[in-house]
Design a protein around this motif. Structure first.
Motif, PDB file in Angstrom:
ATOM      1  N   LYS A   1       0.837  -1.209   0.000  1.00 14.18           N
ATOM      2  CA  LYS A   1       0.000   0.000   0.000  1.00 14.18           C
ATOM      3  C   LYS A   1       0.871   1.259   0.000  1.00 14.18           C
ATOM      4  CE  LYS A   1      -3.356   2.453   2.877  1.00 14.18           C
ATOM      5  NZ  LYS A   1      -4.212   2.375   4.106  1.00 14.18           N
ATOM      6  N   ASN A   2       1.875   1.285   0.858  1.00 15.82           N
ATOM      7  CA  ASN A   2       2.737   2.475   0.944  1.00 15.82           C
ATOM      8  C   ASN A   2       3.486   2.713  -0.362  1.00 15.82           C
ATOM      9  OD1 ASN A   2       1.979   3.072   3.577  1.00 15.82           O
ATOM     10  ND2 ASN A   2       3.607   1.817   4.475  1.00 15.82           N
ATOM     11  N   THR A   3       3.928   1.647  -0.998  1.00 15.72           N
ATOM     12  CA  THR A   3       4.623   1.793  -2.285  1.00 15.72           C
ATOM     13  C   THR A   3       3.676   2.355  -3.339  1.00 15.72           C
ATOM     14  OG1 THR A   3       6.102  -0.053  -1.776  1.00 15.72           O
ATOM     15  CG2 THR A   3       5.900   0.580  -4.088  1.00 15.72           C
ATOM     16  N   LEU A   4       2.457   1.842  -3.399  1.00 11.64           N
ATOM     17  CA  LEU A   4       1.467   2.356  -4.351  1.00 11.64           C
ATOM     18  C   LEU A   4       1.189   3.838  -4.112  1.00 11.64           C
ATOM     19  CD1 LEU A   4      -1.041  -0.634  -4.397  1.00 11.64           C
ATOM     20  CD2 LEU A   4       0.165   0.269  -6.399  1.00 11.64           C
ATOM     21  N   LEU A   5       1.072   4.221  -2.831  1.00  7.32           N
ATOM     22  CA  LEU A   5       0.807   5.620  -2.500  1.00  7.32           C
ATOM     23  C   LEU A   5       1.998   6.504  -2.853  1.00  7.32           C
ATOM     24  CD1 LEU A   5      -1.013   5.169   0.931  1.00  7.32           C
ATOM     25  CD2 LEU A   5      -2.027   6.013  -1.193  1.00  7.32           C
ATOM     26  N   ASN A   6       3.208   6.008  -2.573  1.00  5.86           N
ATOM     27  CA  ASN A   6       4.413   6.766  -2.920  1.00  5.86           C
ATOM     28  C   ASN A   6       4.485   7.047  -4.418  1.00  5.86           C
ATOM     29  OD1 ASN A   6       5.420   6.973  -0.338  1.00  5.86           O
ATOM     30  ND2 ASN A   6       6.755   5.182  -0.508  1.00  5.86           N
ATOM     31  N   VAL A   7       4.257   6.009  -5.193  1.00  6.09           N
ATOM     32  CA  VAL A   7       4.334   6.138  -6.656  1.00  6.09           C
ATOM     33  C   VAL A   7       3.234   7.054  -7.177  1.00  6.09           C
ATOM     34  CG1 VAL A   7       4.108   4.874  -8.832  1.00  6.09           C
ATOM     35  CG2 VAL A   7       5.490   3.920  -6.978  1.00  6.09           C
ATOM     36  N   ALA A   8       2.009   6.867  -6.667  1.00  5.40           N
ATOM     37  CA  ALA A   8       0.888   7.700  -7.120  1.00  5.40           C
ATOM     38  C   ALA A   8       1.123   9.165  -6.784  1.00  5.40           C
ATOM     39  CB  ALA A   8      -0.410   7.215  -6.477  1.00  5.40           C
ATOM     40  N   PHE A   9       1.636   9.413  -5.581  1.00  8.74           N
ATOM     41  CA  PHE A   9       1.907  10.787  -5.155  1.00  8.74           C
ATOM     42  C   PHE A   9       2.948  11.435  -6.054  1.00  8.74           C
ATOM     43  CE2 PHE A   9       4.120  13.886  -2.388  1.00  8.74           C
ATOM     44  CZ  PHE A   9       3.033  14.667  -2.005  1.00  8.74           C
ATOM     45  N   ARG A  10       3.992  10.669  -6.381  1.00  4.14           N
ATOM     46  CA  ARG A  10       5.064  11.237  -7.203  1.00  4.14           C
ATOM     47  C   ARG A  10       4.623  11.470  -8.650  1.00  4.14           C
ATOM     48  NH1 ARG A  10      10.561  12.359  -6.454  1.00  4.14           N
ATOM     49  NH2 ARG A  10      10.853  14.026  -7.970  1.00  4.14           N
ATOM     50  N   LEU A  11       3.795  10.569  -9.151  1.00  9.38           N
ATOM     51  CA  LEU A  11       3.327  10.725 -10.539  1.00  9.38           C
ATOM     52  C   LEU A  11       2.395  11.922 -10.696  1.00  9.38           C
ATOM     53  CD1 LEU A  11       2.681   7.003 -11.566  1.00  9.38           C
ATOM     54  CD2 LEU A  11       4.531   8.497 -12.357  1.00  9.38           C
ATOM     55  N   GLU A  12       1.781  12.353  -9.589  1.00  8.55           N
ATOM     56  CA  GLU A  12       0.857  13.485  -9.645  1.00  8.55           C
ATOM     57  C   GLU A  12       1.549  14.830  -9.519  1.00  8.55           C
ATOM     58  OE1 GLU A  12      -1.897  12.735  -6.536  1.00  8.55           O
ATOM     59  OE2 GLU A  12      -2.922  11.098  -7.588  1.00  8.55           O
ATOM     60  N   ASP A  13       2.792  14.842  -9.001  1.00 10.05           N
ATOM     61  CA  ASP A  13       3.440  16.138  -8.802  1.00 10.05           C
ATOM     62  C   ASP A  13       3.980  16.698 -10.126  1.00 10.05           C
ATOM     63  OD1 ASP A  13       6.058  15.268  -9.392  1.00 10.05           O
ATOM     64  OD2 ASP A  13       6.495  14.777  -7.305  1.00 10.05           O
ATOM     65  N   GLN A  14       4.445  17.915 -10.073  1.00  4.29           N
ATOM     66  CA  GLN A  14       4.864  18.619 -11.290  1.00  4.29           C
ATOM     67  C   GLN A  14       6.390  18.688 -11.442  1.00  4.29           C
ATOM     68  OE1 GLN A  14       2.454  19.556 -13.473  1.00  4.29           O
ATOM     69  NE2 GLN A  14       1.118  18.532 -11.975  1.00  4.29           N
ATOM     70  N   THR A  15       7.099  17.878 -10.651  1.00  5.53           N
ATOM     71  CA  THR A  15       8.554  17.936 -10.744  1.00  5.53           C
ATOM     72  C   THR A  15       9.044  17.299 -12.041  1.00  5.53           C
ATOM     73  OG1 THR A  15       8.750  15.857  -9.531  1.00  5.53           O
ATOM     74  CG2 THR A  15       8.867  17.886  -8.242  1.00  5.53           C
ATOM     75  N   GLU A  16      10.263  17.665 -12.395  1.00  6.28           N
ATOM     76  CA  GLU A  16      10.856  17.166 -13.639  1.00  6.28           C
ATOM     77  C   GLU A  16      11.205  15.680 -13.515  1.00  6.28           C
ATOM     78  OE1 GLU A  16      14.855  18.087 -16.336  1.00  6.28           O
ATOM     79  OE2 GLU A  16      14.221  19.485 -14.761  1.00  6.28           O
ATOM     80  N   SER A  17      11.048  14.949 -14.610  1.00 10.75           N
ATOM     81  CA  SER A  17      11.367  13.526 -14.628  1.00 10.75           C
ATOM     82  C   SER A  17      12.784  13.315 -15.139  1.00 10.75           C
ATOM     83  CB  SER A  17      10.389  12.777 -15.533  1.00 10.75           C
ATOM     84  OG  SER A  17      10.709  11.410 -15.597  1.00 10.75           O
TER      85      SER A  17
END
Length: 474
Positions: free
Chosen positions: A325-341
């Motif tokens: 669950k924590n990994t899914l939340l971490n990934v989802a949170f990061r994919l939603e932000d506007q930082t550069e990839s």
């Protein structure tokens, strides 16, 4: 793909009768009570296998029966002063409710013994015509010795079986048989209040073994890919199914026999069963714990291995689910932000390698432990990338898609894992988080800690990341 075939006692390459399609029959419950954890083990084990076949692109026709008439059901209904049909309805509904909670996919078809009486009678008449069965006073028995390969599945010696059965030769039923090891195909009505159907041999009902032979051949064909069930069904139930089916059709009944291991309890690892009065019903346990925990606990052990049911093992399963669950939340949170990839070739390669290891493990007789180990090894790398100043969003999307498909094989629904119901205090929590962020920015650590404690009392977990503050409910 290699599967362990109980019939040959070795792993064999799996080759379906029809490319891309699988016919699979799994013995279902006798519906006279709530299912216990041991019963659920079979449903979960073969649902996991079915899900993996579907993951690999197979179309699976999955048939699992309900035994809705037998001695136990007649006795229970008589005790409760209700009909067998009323008893069956109650516990079929309970089974459906409990297995739905465990995210067990419904079978393609759930035939019921009482709805197949005509087909059962026809099947028995065919066996009589072929000389494999005989009638005595309204009962019909199978001539076990006439079937040359009897005992081949369970590796039973027919002479030993006969010796054991002869100890009960004084029993009234045994005296009616031509041979003590013959088994019942049809049982004559013994009491007026017993449920019964008209037949060429008088009023009666089917024996237990015959129903699965009839349903399997009727809905899947004379020869099927997989027949599955618990180890306790290997003999006599599955042995008798082979004898009945192959005597009638003259064809091989099943290509691959799969049997799941028992669930045990206590320090002595005693088999869980209703007869030993050491069982825990699914109906009761899922009132106390998240059904996903029980599902994952069962699915995370290779199907042929024994499972020891304990609070400690359930707790370990819960901890692993939290990591998922924590990994899914971490990934989802990061994919939603506007930082550069920023591309990370190590992460992309690790995801592809995990996919390869996952398939290799599951292709080896559904070795779920090794498949899960491959997933566990990947998580630290994924979380590190998700929390980095610059993450590889393309790789994280790749992981998110693959990971959800992997855990779905084990019956875990990613959307349910991370689901957070909206609450009336969401707006208040958001304001407190903003206030805490401001306090941290102003280096007002005392106020920041005060707000964290306040949120903790509200059941809110705070995570400070390079991309901002996240909050989740406990």
């Amino acid at each position: 793909m290699q599967v362990y075939n109980t019939l040959t006692r070795k792993k064999e390459e799996f080759k379906p009768l029809v490319p891309g399609k699988i016919s699979m029959y799994v013995c279902g419950p006798t519906v006279y009570n709530y299912i216990h954890i041991g019963n659920a083990r079979s449903a979960i084990a073969f649902d996991t296998i079915r899900r993996y076949f579907e993951y690999r692109g197979y179309e699976v026709k999955y048939v699992s029966n309900f035994t809705d008439v037998d001695d136990k059901m007649i006795n229970q209904a008589r005790q409760e002063k209700i009909t067998v049909a009323q008893l069956a309805k109650r516990y079929i509904e309970a089974y459906t409710e409990d297995t739905r909670a465990l995210n067990v996919e419904p079978a393609s078809l759930h035939p019921r013994a009482t709805e197949e009486i005509d087909s059962i009678i026809d099947f028995i008449q065919d066996l009589i015509a072929k000389g494999f069965a005989y009638e005595v006073d309204g009962d019909v028995y199978y001539r076990t010795k006439k079937f040359a390969d009897y005992g081949k599945l369970s590796d039973q010696n027919i002479a030993q079986l006969e010796e054991g059965a002869s100890e009960h030769v004084k029993d009234e039923e045994q005296q009616r048989k031509e041979d003590p090891i013959d088994f019942a195909l049809w049982k004559a009505q013994k009491q007026a209040d017993e449920i019964a159907w008209d037949s060429p041999w008088g009023k009666g009902r089917p024996g237990w073994h015959i129903e699965c032979s009839v349903m399997s051949t009727k809905y899947l064909g004379n020869t099927i890919d997989i027949h599955a069930g618990g180890q306790d069904l290997e003999f006599p139930h599955h042995e008798n199914e082979i004898a009945q089916s192959e005597a009638k059709t003259g064809q091989k009944f099943v290509n691959y026999w799969l049997h799941n291991g028992f669930v045990t309890v206590g320090k002595d690892q005693e088999k869980m069963s209703k007869s030993l009065h050491n069982f825990v019903t699914v109906h009761d346990i899922i009132q106390k714990i998240d059904p996903q925990i029980l599902r994952f606990f069962m699915a995370s052990v290779q199907y042929r291995r024994q499972i020891n049911y304990s609070e400690e093992n359930l707790s370990q399963a819960a901890n692993i689910i939290d990591k998922f669950k924590n990994t899914l939340l971490n990934v989802a949170f990061r994919l939603e932000d506007q930082t550069e990839s920023q591309a990370d070739s190590e992460l992309a390669a690790a995801i592809e390698m995990t996919e390869k290891k996952f398939v290799e493990a599951m292709d080896d007789d559904f070795n779920v432990q090794n498949a899960l180990a491959a997933i566990y090894d990947l998580l630290p790398l994924v979380n590190a990338n998700a929390n980095a100043e610059k993450s590889d969003k393309s790789a994280l999307k790749q992981f998110d898609h693959a990971f959800k498909a992997w855990i779905e094989v084990f019956g875990l629904d990613a959307s349910q894992l991370v689901k957070q119901e909206a609450s009336d205090d969401d707006a208040q929590i958001d304001e407190l988080v903003k206030e805490r962020d401001l306090a941290r920015k102003n280096k007002d650590w005392a106020r920041s800690d005060e707000i964290r404690d306040q949120l903790k009392e509200m059941g809110i977990i705070i995570q400070d990341t390079p991309q901002g503050t996240r909050w989740t409910r406990e």
